[in-house]
Every structure is written in structure tokens, then in C-alpha cells.
Design a protein around this motif. Structure first.
Motif, PDB file in Angstrom:
ATOM      1  N   LYS A   1       1.511  -0.748   0.148  1.00 43.26           N
ATOM      2  CA  LYS A   1      -0.282   0.153   0.076  1.00 43.26           C
ATOM      3  C   LYS A   1       0.959   0.939  -0.032  1.00 43.26           C
ATOM      4  O   LYS A   1       2.069   1.315   0.486  1.00 43.26           O
ATOM      5  CB  LYS A   1      -1.018  -0.164   1.239  1.00 43.26           C
ATOM      6  CG  LYS A   1      -2.063  -1.098   1.872  1.00 43.26           C
ATOM      7  CD  LYS A   1      -2.548  -0.820   2.282  1.00 43.26           C
ATOM      8  CE  LYS A   1      -3.891  -1.732   2.197  1.00 43.26           C
ATOM      9  NZ  LYS A   1      -4.926  -1.460   3.194  1.00 43.26           N
TER      10      LYS A   1
ATOM     11  N   THR B   1       1.416   4.514   1.879  1.00 39.34           N
ATOM     12  CA  THR B   1       1.023   4.129   3.204  1.00 39.34           C
ATOM     13  C   THR B   1       1.005   6.479   3.692  1.00 39.34           C
ATOM     14  O   THR B   1       3.016   6.507   3.430  1.00 39.34           O
ATOM     15  CB  THR B   1       1.486   4.068   4.095  1.00 39.34           C
ATOM     16  OG1 THR B   1       0.878   2.505   3.642  1.00 39.34           O
ATOM     17  CG2 THR B   1       0.901   4.187   5.167  1.00 39.34           C
TER      18      THR B   1
ATOM     19  N   TYR C   1      -7.127  10.908   2.217  1.00 38.86           N
ATOM     20  CA  TYR C   1      -8.164   9.237   2.770  1.00 38.86           C
ATOM     21  C   TYR C   1      -8.899   8.984   2.046  1.00 38.86           C
ATOM     22  O   TYR C   1      -9.093   8.387   1.324  1.00 38.86           O
ATOM     23  CB  TYR C   1      -7.903   9.100   4.424  1.00 38.86           C
ATOM     24  CG  TYR C   1      -7.702   7.723   4.684  1.00 38.86           C
ATOM     25  CD1 TYR C   1      -7.243   6.465   3.977  1.00 38.86           C
ATOM     26  CD2 TYR C   1      -9.213   7.760   4.940  1.00 38.86           C
ATOM     27  CE1 TYR C   1      -7.682   5.515   4.906  1.00 38.86           C
ATOM     28  CE2 TYR C   1     -10.093   6.488   5.706  1.00 38.86           C
ATOM     29  CZ  TYR C   1      -8.884   5.685   5.720  1.00 38.86           C
ATOM     30  OH  TYR C   1      -9.473   4.261   5.622  1.00 38.86           O
ATOM     31  N   ASP C   2      -9.908   9.666   1.875  1.00 34.68           N
ATOM     32  CA  ASP C   2     -11.053   9.708   1.540  1.00 34.68           C
ATOM     33  C   ASP C   2     -11.090   9.538   0.404  1.00 34.68           C
ATOM     34  O   ASP C   2     -11.389   8.343  -0.555  1.00 34.68           O
ATOM     35  CB  ASP C   2     -12.605  10.219   1.835  1.00 34.68           C
ATOM     36  CG  ASP C   2     -12.439  10.398   3.613  1.00 34.68           C
ATOM     37  OD1 ASP C   2     -12.569   9.951   3.393  1.00 34.68           O
ATOM     38  OD2 ASP C   2     -13.091  10.940   4.019  1.00 34.68           O
TER      39      ASP C   2
ATOM     40  N   ARG D   1      -8.101   5.736  -0.515  1.00 33.57           N
ATOM     41  CA  ARG D   1      -8.054   4.455   0.312  1.00 33.57           C
ATOM     42  C   ARG D   1      -8.429   3.641  -0.681  1.00 33.57           C
ATOM     43  O   ARG D   1      -7.876   2.530  -0.891  1.00 33.57           O
ATOM     44  CB  ARG D   1      -9.008   4.832   1.454  1.00 33.57           C
ATOM     45  CG  ARG D   1     -10.958   5.361   1.195  1.00 33.57           C
ATOM     46  CD  ARG D   1     -10.796   4.752   2.370  1.00 33.57           C
ATOM     47  NE  ARG D   1     -12.979   5.302   2.257  1.00 33.57           N
ATOM     48  CZ  ARG D   1     -13.572   5.181   3.618  1.00 33.57           C
ATOM     49  NH1 ARG D   1     -13.090   5.277   4.614  1.00 33.57           N
ATOM     50  NH2 ARG D   1     -14.709   5.974   3.250  1.00 33.57           N
TER      51      ARG D   1
ATOM     52  N   GLU E   1      -3.551   4.090   2.294  1.00 32.82           N
ATOM     53  CA  GLU E   1      -3.235   4.241   3.690  1.00 32.82           C
ATOM     54  C   GLU E   1      -2.845   5.417   4.536  1.00 32.82           C
ATOM     55  O   GLU E   1      -1.746   5.896   3.863  1.00 32.82           O
ATOM     56  CB  GLU E   1      -3.224   3.010   4.370  1.00 32.82           C
ATOM     57  CG  GLU E   1      -2.863   2.281   5.973  1.00 32.82           C
ATOM     58  CD  GLU E   1      -4.292   2.642   5.904  1.00 32.82           C
ATOM     59  OE1 GLU E   1      -5.169   2.826   6.908  1.00 32.82           O
ATOM     60  OE2 GLU E   1      -4.947   1.330   6.092  1.00 32.82           O
ATOM     61  N   THR E   2      -3.257   5.825   5.440  1.00 34.12           N
ATOM     62  CA  THR E   2      -3.099   6.970   6.137  1.00 34.12           C
ATOM     63  C   THR E   2      -2.943   6.542   8.007  1.00 34.12           C
ATOM     64  O   THR E   2      -4.004   5.560   8.446  1.00 34.12           O
ATOM     65  CB  THR E   2      -4.225   8.362   6.445  1.00 34.12           C
ATOM     66  OG1 THR E   2      -3.980   8.432   5.097  1.00 34.12           O
ATOM     67  CG2 THR E   2      -3.386   9.099   7.235  1.00 34.12           C
ATOM     68  N   LEU E   3      -1.488   7.174   8.636  1.00 27.93           N
ATOM     69  CA  LEU E   3      -1.373   5.828   9.909  1.00 27.93           C
ATOM     70  C   LEU E   3      -1.713   7.602  10.514  1.00 27.93           C
ATOM     71  O   LEU E   3       0.009   8.372   9.991  1.00 27.93           O
ATOM     72  CB  LEU E   3      -0.019   5.215   9.783  1.00 27.93           C
ATOM     73  CG  LEU E   3       0.050   4.934  11.620  1.00 27.93           C
ATOM     74  CD1 LEU E   3      -0.983   4.519  12.076  1.00 27.93           C
ATOM     75  CD2 LEU E   3       1.448   3.995  10.799  1.00 27.93           C
TER      76      LEU E   3
ATOM     77  N   PHE F   1      -9.187   6.732   9.867  1.00 29.23           N
ATOM     78  CA  PHE F   1      -7.639   5.884   9.532  1.00 29.23           C
ATOM     79  C   PHE F   1      -7.148   5.782  11.136  1.00 29.23           C
ATOM     80  O   PHE F   1      -7.566   6.011  11.866  1.00 29.23           O
ATOM     81  CB  PHE F   1      -6.806   6.245   8.706  1.00 29.23           C
ATOM     82  CG  PHE F   1      -7.132   8.117   8.762  1.00 29.23           C
ATOM     83  CD1 PHE F   1      -6.113   8.710   9.893  1.00 29.23           C
ATOM     84  CD2 PHE F   1      -7.063   9.340   7.728  1.00 29.23           C
ATOM     85  CE1 PHE F   1      -6.233  10.169   9.920  1.00 29.23           C
ATOM     86  CE2 PHE F   1      -7.305  10.838   8.085  1.00 29.23           C
ATOM     87  CZ  PHE F   1      -6.981  11.337   9.242  1.00 29.23           C
TER      88      PHE F   1
END
Length: 181
Positions: free
Chosen positions: A66, A68, A91-92, A95, A100-102, A125
Motif C-alpha cells: 500500500k 501509506t 485518505y477518502d 483509500r 492508507e493513512t496512519l 484511519f
């Protein structure tokens, strides 16, 4: 006359030496430039374990496959709070395509503040709390917030932003990375 001839020979010799020195300087600069270019390549994201708000864990290895965004932030950081809606929108937007977002809250951020922020803003997320500061340390001793890393599908850091990213540029980068195999 002999002095003039000797002077002319000296001048020619000096000119050749200048050319040689200039060539050596150019070669040295080229070598330094190449070294800088090669050393600013893509470094592997550090092996880390992120403890999420729900108590589960996520590792750097989980990011493989992914693109990220890893965002170090704090609830007390005005810029972090201001950029969060754009991080959510990014993110929206991506995704469903393997993005991915963290969000990683800094060790000095009170956990109750982080939980409240994530819940009231309905962050979609994963949010981690770096209680010990070990994650920030592993990611280059992050101290300034926001600091954001973009990691490609192979787990390599391809971009680091200190401060709010230029989101148009970030979206172009994400598009490019998502298209890579």
C-alpha cells in the motif's frame, strides 16, 4: 628574447595546469553530486510497531503493498489540527485504490486528548499513540509536528514533509505511487 620565450612557455604551461585543475574540480563536483543523488534515494521505512487507540498493533511490515502516509502530529499543534481535514479528504479520495493513512500522536500528547480528537472528528484511519517516543525516534528522531512521510508499496520512504504538505503536490505523488507496480 629568451625571457619572452620562457615567459610564453610558462604561460602555456600555466594555462594547461589551469585546465587540468578545472577538469579535476569539475570531476570532483560531479562525483559529489552523484553521491548526493544516490544517497537521497529511497530508504526503507524503519521497522516499527504502532499501538493504535483500540489497543491493536500495526507494524511497518503491514504497510507493504500500500501507499501509506505516516503523519506525526499532536493535538496541541495548530498546524496539525488545521491540516487534518485535508489529510482525511486525501485518505477518502485514495483509500479504495490501496492508500492508507496512519496518524501517530507524539509521546507528549495526553492520550485522552488524542482519543477525544480522533472521536470528535471521526478520523477514518488508524491513529497510534507513541507513548515512549520510540517510533518518532526510529523515523529520524521526529520532534517537529507535523512531520509527514509518504511510503511506497515496497515500504520505502519517498517523501518527507516538515510542516503542512502542499496537498496538490502530495496528490500528484500519491497518484504516481499508486500507479507503480
Amino acid at each position: 628574447m629568451a625571457c619572452r620565450l620562457a615567459g610564453l612557455a610558462c604561460a602555456r604551461k600555466l594555462a594547461r595546469m589551469k585546465k587540468a585543475v578545472a577538469g579535476l574540480v569539475a570531476a570532483a563536483l560531479l562525483a559529489v553530486g552523484a553521491a548526493v543523488y544516490l544517497n537521497t534515494g529511497r530508504a526503507a521505512a524503519p521497522a516499527s510497531t504502532f499501538v493504535l487507540l483500540d489497543g491493536s498493533k500495526k507494524t511497518t511490515a503491514d504497510m507493504q503493498g500500500k501507499v501509506t502516509l505516516v503523519n506525526f502530529w499532536a493535538t496541541s499543534c495548530v498546524t496539525c489540527v488545521a491540516e487534518m481535514p485535508q489529510i482525511v479528504a486525501t485518505y477518502d479520495k485514495y483509500r479504495s485504490r490501496g492508500y492508507e493513512t496512519l496518524a501517530v500522536a507524539m509521546s507528549y500528547d495526553p492520550p485522552s486528548y488524542v482519543v477525544n480528537f480522533a472521536q470528535t472528528r471521526k478520523l477514518p484511519f488508524p491513529v497510534a499513540i507513541d507513548n515512549t517516543g520510540a517510533v518518532a525516534k526510529a523515523w529520524g528522531d521526529v520532534q517537529l509536528t507535523p512531520t509527514t512521510f509518504v511510503v511506497n508499496k515496497r515500504g520505502e520512504i519517498v517523501k518527507r514533509y516538515v510542516g503542512e504538505p502542499n496537498f496538490a503536490e502530495l496528490h500528484q505523488l500519491i497518484e504516481k505511487l499508486l500507479a507503480e507496480t
